[in-house]
Design a protein around this motif. Structure first.
Motif, mmCIF file in Angstrom:
data_model
loop_
_atom_site.group_PDB
_atom_site.id
_atom_site.type_symbol
_atom_site.label_atom_id
_atom_site.label_comp_id
_atom_site.label_asym_id
_atom_site.label_seq_id
_atom_site.Cartn_x
_atom_site.Cartn_y
_atom_site.Cartn_z
ATOM 1 N N GLN A 42 0.840 -1.196 0.000
ATOM 2 C CA GLN A 42 0.000 0.000 0.000
ATOM 3 C C GLN A 42 0.876 1.247 0.000
ATOM 4 O OE1 GLN A 42 -2.217 1.249 3.646
ATOM 5 N NE2 GLN A 42 -4.008 0.624 2.466
ATOM 6 N N GLY A 43 0.739 2.073 -1.040
ATOM 7 C CA GLY A 43 1.522 3.293 -1.134
ATOM 8 C C GLY A 43 0.732 4.521 -0.727
ATOM 9 N N ARG A 44 1.437 5.658 -0.632
ATOM 10 C CA ARG A 44 0.799 6.930 -0.285
ATOM 11 C C ARG A 44 0.902 7.953 -1.410
ATOM 12 N NH1 ARG A 44 1.181 2.910 3.397
ATOM 13 N NH2 ARG A 44 -0.592 3.253 4.765
ATOM 14 N N ASN A 45 1.806 7.744 -2.317
ATOM 15 C CA ASN A 45 1.997 8.656 -3.444
ATOM 16 C C ASN A 45 2.426 7.818 -4.638
ATOM 17 O OD1 ASN A 45 4.084 10.257 -5.175
ATOM 18 N ND2 ASN A 45 2.814 11.836 -4.220
ATOM 19 N N GLU A 46 1.812 8.064 -5.786
ATOM 20 C CA GLU A 46 2.073 7.212 -6.948
ATOM 21 C C GLU A 46 3.517 7.324 -7.434
ATOM 22 O OE1 GLU A 46 -2.317 8.088 -6.759
ATOM 23 O OE2 GLU A 46 -0.489 9.319 -6.657
ATOM 24 N N GLN A 47 4.054 8.548 -7.465
ATOM 25 C CA GLN A 47 5.453 8.696 -7.860
ATOM 26 C C GLN A 47 6.363 7.926 -6.924
ATOM 27 O OE1 GLN A 47 6.900 12.770 -8.401
ATOM 28 N NE2 GLN A 47 8.865 12.170 -7.558
ATOM 29 N N ALA A 48 6.082 8.010 -5.631
ATOM 30 C CA ALA A 48 6.907 7.327 -4.644
ATOM 31 C C ALA A 48 6.853 5.812 -4.816
ATOM 32 C CB ALA A 48 6.473 7.712 -3.231
ATOM 33 N N MET A 49 5.690 5.283 -5.202
ATOM 34 C CA MET A 49 5.604 3.839 -5.420
ATOM 35 C C MET A 49 6.546 3.399 -6.536
ATOM 36 S SD MET A 49 1.566 2.873 -4.845
ATOM 37 C CE MET A 49 0.940 3.700 -6.303
ATOM 38 N N VAL A 50 6.662 4.208 -7.592
ATOM 39 C CA VAL A 50 7.598 3.878 -8.669
ATOM 40 C C VAL A 50 9.030 3.908 -8.141
ATOM 41 C CG1 VAL A 50 8.349 4.390 -11.014
ATOM 42 C CG2 VAL A 50 5.999 4.890 -10.337
ATOM 43 N N HIS A 51 9.350 4.928 -7.339
ATOM 44 C CA HIS A 51 10.700 5.008 -6.772
ATOM 45 C C HIS A 51 11.027 3.774 -5.935
ATOM 46 C CE1 HIS A 51 10.897 8.930 -8.353
ATOM 47 N NE2 HIS A 51 10.512 9.629 -7.308
ATOM 48 N N ALA A 52 10.059 3.311 -5.156
ATOM 49 C CA ALA A 52 10.287 2.120 -4.337
ATOM 50 C C ALA A 52 10.580 0.909 -5.219
ATOM 51 C CB ALA A 52 9.080 1.855 -3.443
ATOM 52 N N ALA A 53 9.803 0.753 -6.291
ATOM 53 C CA ALA A 53 10.019 -0.368 -7.200
ATOM 54 C C ALA A 53 11.371 -0.270 -7.889
ATOM 55 C CB ALA A 53 8.897 -0.417 -8.237
ATOM 56 N N VAL A 54 11.785 0.937 -8.241
ATOM 57 C CA VAL A 54 13.079 1.142 -8.889
ATOM 58 C C VAL A 54 14.215 0.823 -7.915
ATOM 59 C CG1 VAL A 54 14.621 2.929 -9.788
ATOM 60 C CG2 VAL A 54 12.270 2.766 -10.622
ATOM 61 N N GLY A 55 14.088 1.285 -6.663
ATOM 62 C CA GLY A 55 15.112 0.952 -5.674
ATOM 63 C C GLY A 55 15.237 -0.549 -5.496
ATOM 64 N N TYR A 56 14.107 -1.228 -5.488
ATOM 65 C CA TYR A 56 14.084 -2.684 -5.374
ATOM 66 C C TYR A 56 14.820 -3.317 -6.557
ATOM 67 C CZ TYR A 56 12.041 -7.371 -4.794
ATOM 68 O OH TYR A 56 11.853 -8.720 -4.621
ATOM 69 N N ALA A 57 14.511 -2.870 -7.761
ATOM 70 C CA ALA A 57 15.108 -3.448 -8.965
ATOM 71 C C ALA A 57 16.606 -3.205 -9.014
ATOM 72 C CB ALA A 57 14.438 -2.865 -10.208
ATOM 73 N N ARG A 58 17.039 -2.022 -8.632
ATOM 74 C CA ARG A 58 18.470 -1.736 -8.671
ATOM 75 C C ARG A 58 19.225 -2.608 -7.672
ATOM 76 N NH1 ARG A 58 21.654 4.084 -8.443
ATOM 77 N NH2 ARG A 58 23.604 3.259 -7.627
ATOM 78 N N GLN A 59 18.668 -2.775 -6.495
ATOM 79 C CA GLN A 59 19.329 -3.599 -5.484
ATOM 80 C C GLN A 59 19.500 -5.035 -5.962
ATOM 81 O OE1 GLN A 59 20.692 -2.572 -2.711
ATOM 82 N NE2 GLN A 59 21.191 -4.555 -1.787
ATOM 83 N N LEU A 60 18.576 -5.508 -6.791
ATOM 84 C CA LEU A 60 18.612 -6.892 -7.272
ATOM 85 C C LEU A 60 19.112 -6.984 -8.710
ATOM 86 C CD1 LEU A 60 15.358 -8.272 -5.602
ATOM 87 C CD2 LEU A 60 17.735 -8.541 -4.866
#
Length: 625
Positions: free
Chosen positions: A65-83
Motif C-alpha cells: 500500500q503506497g501513499r503517493n504514486e510517484q513514490a511507489m515507482v521510486h520504491a520499485a526502482v530501488g528494489y530493482a536496482r538492489q537486485l
C-alpha cells in the motif's frame, strides 16, 4: 471446435496470474520477475486490478500500500536496482492524477535503465460513459488520454482495449523488462471496463515462463581492435559506470585491474565497482570527482568506458578529456551508448567483455611511473577526505561533510547509502568510501528530489537484513516524506538521516556561482523588500517525521550525531536522525567545470562577473569526433 484448455477470468485477474509466473534467469540463478505490486486504488482500478489482487492473494502477488504514486515507482526502482535488474515490482493507479503522478517515476526508471511495470487505469474502451470523472477531452484526438504522457518516458507502451490484446501486450512488456539493453519503465494502460471484462484464456498463457537474461560475448573483431588500442596506450583510464553493477561484473573488473594496473574512475552510478581501498580505485570522475581522477582524465590518451552513458557531469560538459590525442573505447551492452564520443566499440555484456579483455591482455602492465603517479594522487586525496570527515571538537555543530564522516565511522561494509539530489551527491561522489558493490546507491541520472525515502523502502524489501540509510536535506524531505508511513506500516527499519540547512543549499550555491545571488533558494520569511531573506522558517521536520510514525533522534553536536547514528543502526524500527548543520562549506571545491549557461546580458554585477568566468571556461569545451 477447439479443444485447447481455457480458463475464464477477467482481464485484470488474467494479468495478475500471468505476472505471478514470470521469472528471470542469469548464470543459472532464477528470480521472480514481478515480486509484488504497489497500489493506490480509485475508480479506475479498484474493481479491476484491486479485485484481482485481492482474489490472487499474497502468495501469488504480494500487495504493498503506497501513499503517493510517484513514490511507489521510486520504491520499485530501488528494489530493482538492489537486485541487479533481475527482479522488480509493478505499480497500479487509478485514472487521472493517479496516472499522471507516475510520469516522474517512469522518467527516472527509463533514464537509469531500470525495470518497472506501470499499470494505470484508463477511460472506458467502449465509450459507454463519456466523459468520465477525471477524463481529459481532446477535440480532435478522441483516443488520447492522460496516460499518453507516459509514452515518451516508457520503453514500451500499450493501451489494452480488448481482452485478447492482453496476450501479446503482456508478453512484449515482459520482453522489454528483461532485456538488459531495452529495459526501463513499461506501461500497460488498462481501460477500467476492460479490466473487469471476462474472457476465455488459453491455459498456455499462464504457464511458467523463465526469461534468460543474456550475457552477449564480444565480437572477435571488436575485441582485437580494443586489445590493440589498450596495448598502444600509455595513459589508459577506465571509467566505471552503472553497467558494471547491473552485470555483476565487479570481480571481473578487479581481475583486469589487478593484472594490468589500469586505474579506475567511477561515475555516480559506477562508484563501488572497486572497493575504495583498492590501489587503483581513484574515486569519482567529472564535475563532482576527485582531484586525482580529474587530473588523470585531462592527460589520459585512452578512456575505457565500461557501462557508462557519459553524462555531462562525467565529462565535465565535454571539457575534461584534454589530451590532444585522446581516444575512447566503450564497452557497453547497448550500442547506443558504446558509440558515444566517436569511440571504438565493444558491444557486449560488461562481465563477459572484461573477462575477455583480461585474457587477451595477458602480460600487459602499465608503466610503473604512471602507476606510482596515480597512487600518490590517491594518497593525497585520502588526506582531503580525512580532513573533510574529521570533527576535532565533539561538542561542535557538525558540517555536512562531518555528517558523512560520522556515518562512515558507523556503517558496515554491506550497509546501503541512498541519495539523489541536493548538495549531498557531490560530497558523496568526492568523499564516500564505498566498501561493497551495492553500498553506494545514488540516483543521479534524473537526480530526483523525493527519491530517497521510497527507494530506501524498496532496497529494504530487496535486502531485509541490510541496514539502509536514506540521506536527505530539508528541501528533498519536504518533496516526499509520505512513504515514511509505509515503512512504519510494513515494519521496515529504514534509517533516515535528515539534514536541516534551511533551503535548497545545492541550487543556492549554483545560483551564486552563475550570478543568481541565491534568489528563491532559502527557506526564510519575506523581508521588507519582498525577498526571502528574513528569519529562517520555524519548521520542525523532526516533529513531522515523528508524527508519521518514525522514532526520531535529534543530534546537535558531532558526538551526539555519532551516538544517534549507532543507535539508529541497531534499531529494528524506522528511525530518523535529525541534525542541523553548520552552513560553512567544508567540501572540497569542484575539480572540473559544469556547463550551466549564464545570462549574456545583465545589469547586476554578480551576473556580469559570472558571464566572464563562463566565457573563460567554455573555451575548453571540445567535440570528440
Amino acid at each position: 471446435m477447439s479443444t485447447t484448455p481455457v480458463r475464464r477470468l477477467t482481464v485484470a485477474q488474467a494479468l495478475v496470474r500471468f505476472l505471478s509466473v514470470q521469472y528471470t534467469e542469469r548464470d543459472g540463478v532464477r528470480h521472480r520477475l514481478i515480486a509484488g505490486t504497489w497500489g493506490i486504488f480509485g475508480h479506475g482500478n479498484v474493481a479491476g486490478l484491486g479485485q484481482a489482487l485481492l482474489e490472487a492473494g499474497e502468495d501469488a502477488m504480494p500487495f504493498h500500500q503506497g501513499r503517493n504514486e510517484q513514490a511507489m515507482v521510486h520504491a520499485a526502482v530501488g528494489y530493482a536496482r538492489q537486485l541487479n535488474r533481475l527482479s522488480t515490482q509493478a505499480v497500479t493507479t487509478s485514472i487521472g492524477p493517479g496516472a499522471t503522478n507516475l510520469v516522474t517515476g517512469a522518467a527516472l526508471a527509463t533514464i537509469n535503465r531500470l525495470p518497472v511495470l506501470l499499470l494505470p487505469g484508463d477511460y472506458f474502451a467502449t465509450r459507454s460513459a463519456d466523459p468520465l470523472l477525471q477524463q481529459l477531452e481532446h477535440p480532435v484526438e478522441a483516443d488520447l488520454s492522460v496516460n499518453d504522457t507516459l509514452r515518451p518516458v516508457s520503453r514500451y507502451f500499450d493501451r489494452v482495449t480488448r481482452p485478447e490484446a492482453l496476450i501479446p501486450s503482456a508478453l512484449n512488456a515482459v520482453r522489454v523488462l528483461t532485456d538488459p539493453v531495452e529495459t526501463g519503465a513499461v506501461t500497460l494502460a488498462l481501460p477500467q471496463d476492460v479490466q473487469a471484462e471476462a474472457y476465455d484464456w488459453p491455459e498456455e498463457f499462464f504457464a511458467e515462463r523463465v526469461w534468460h537474461v543474456r550475457r552477449p560475448a564480444p565480437d572477435p573483431y571488436e575485441l582485437a581492435e580494443a586489445v590493440a588500442a589498450i596495448r598502444a596506450a600509455e595513459r589508459p583510464l577506465i571509467v566505471a559506470g552503472g553497467g558494471i553493477h547491473h552485470s555483476q561484473a565487479e570481480e571481473a573488473l578487479k581481475a583486469l585491474v589487478d593484472a594490468t594496473g589500469i586505474p579506475v574512475a567511477s561515475t555516480q552510478a559506477g562508484k563501488g565497482s572497486l572497493r575504495y581501498d583498492h590501489p587503483a580505485d581513484l574515486g569519482g570522475i567529472g564535475h563532482t570527482g576527485t582531484a586525482v581522477c580529474d587530473d588523470l582524465a585531462r592527460t589520459a590518451d585512452l578512456i575505457i568506458g565500461v557501462g557508462t552513458r557519459y553524462t555531462d557531469f562525467t565529462t565535465a560538459s565535454n571539457t575534461l578529456f584534454q589530451n590532444p590525442g585522446v581516444r575512447f573505447l566503450n564497452l557497453n551492452i547497448a550500442a547506443f551508448d558504446a558509440h558515444k564520443l566517436a569511440a571504438r566499440t565493444l558491444v557486449c555484456d560488461a562481465r563477459a567483455g572484461l573477462t575477455a579483455l583480461t585474457e587477451a591482455l595477458s602480460g600487459l602492465r602499465v608503466n610503473s611511473a604512471y602507476e606510482a603517479e596515480y597512487r600518490a594522487g590517491k594518497d593525497r586525496w585520502e588526506q582531503v577526505v580525512e580532513t573533510a570527515f574529521s570533527g576535532a571538537d565533539e561538542h561542535a555543530v557538525p558540517t555536512q561533510t562531518q555528517v558523512l564522516g560520522a556515518l562512515d565511522s558507523v556503517v558496515g561494509d554491506d550497509d546501503v547509502i541512498i541519495n539523489a539530489a541536493g548538495s549531498l551527491p557531490g560530497d558523496l561522489h568526492k568523499l564516500w568510501r564505498a566498501r561493497s558493490p551495492r553500498q553506494y546507491h545514488l540516483e543521479y541520472g534524473y537526480s530526483c528530489m523525493g527519491y530517497e525515502i521510497p527507494a530506501g523502502i524498496g532496497v529494504q524489501q530487496a535486502a531485509p537484513d541490510t541496514p539502509v540509510w536514506s540521506l536527505v536535506g530539508d528541501g528533498t524531505y519536504l518533496m516526499m516524506p509520505t512513504e515514511i508511513v509505509t515503512a512504519v506500516q510494513e515494519g521496515l527499519p529504514v534509517n533516515l538521516v535528515l539534514i536541516q540547512n534551511h533551503g535548497y543549499a545545492s541550487i543556492g550555491g549554483l545560483s551564486e556561482s552563475v550570478g543568481g545571488e541565491r534568489f528563491g533558494t532559502p527557506y526564510r520569511y519575506r523581508a521588507a523588500d519582498g525577498t526571502f531573506t528574513g528569519d529562517p522558517l520555524p519548521v520542525d521536520l523532526a516533529a513531522n517525521a515523528a508524527s508519521l510514525g518514525m522514532d526520531v533522534l535529534r543530534a546537535k553536536t558531532v558526538g551526539e550525531l555519532r551516538t544517534a547514528l549507532a543507535t539508529a543502526r541497531a534499531s529494528d524500527r524506522p528511525t530518523c536522525v535529525y541534525v542541523e548543520t553548520d552552513p560553512a562549506p567544508t567540501a572540497p571545491p569542484a575539480e572540473a567545470w559544469w556547463d550551466v549557461p549564464v545570462a549574456e546580458t545583465a545589469t547586476r554585477e554578480s551576473a556580469v562577473r559570472a558571464r566572464e568566468e563562463y566565457d573563460r571556461q567554455v573555451g575548453d569545451r571540445r567535440r570528440h569526433l
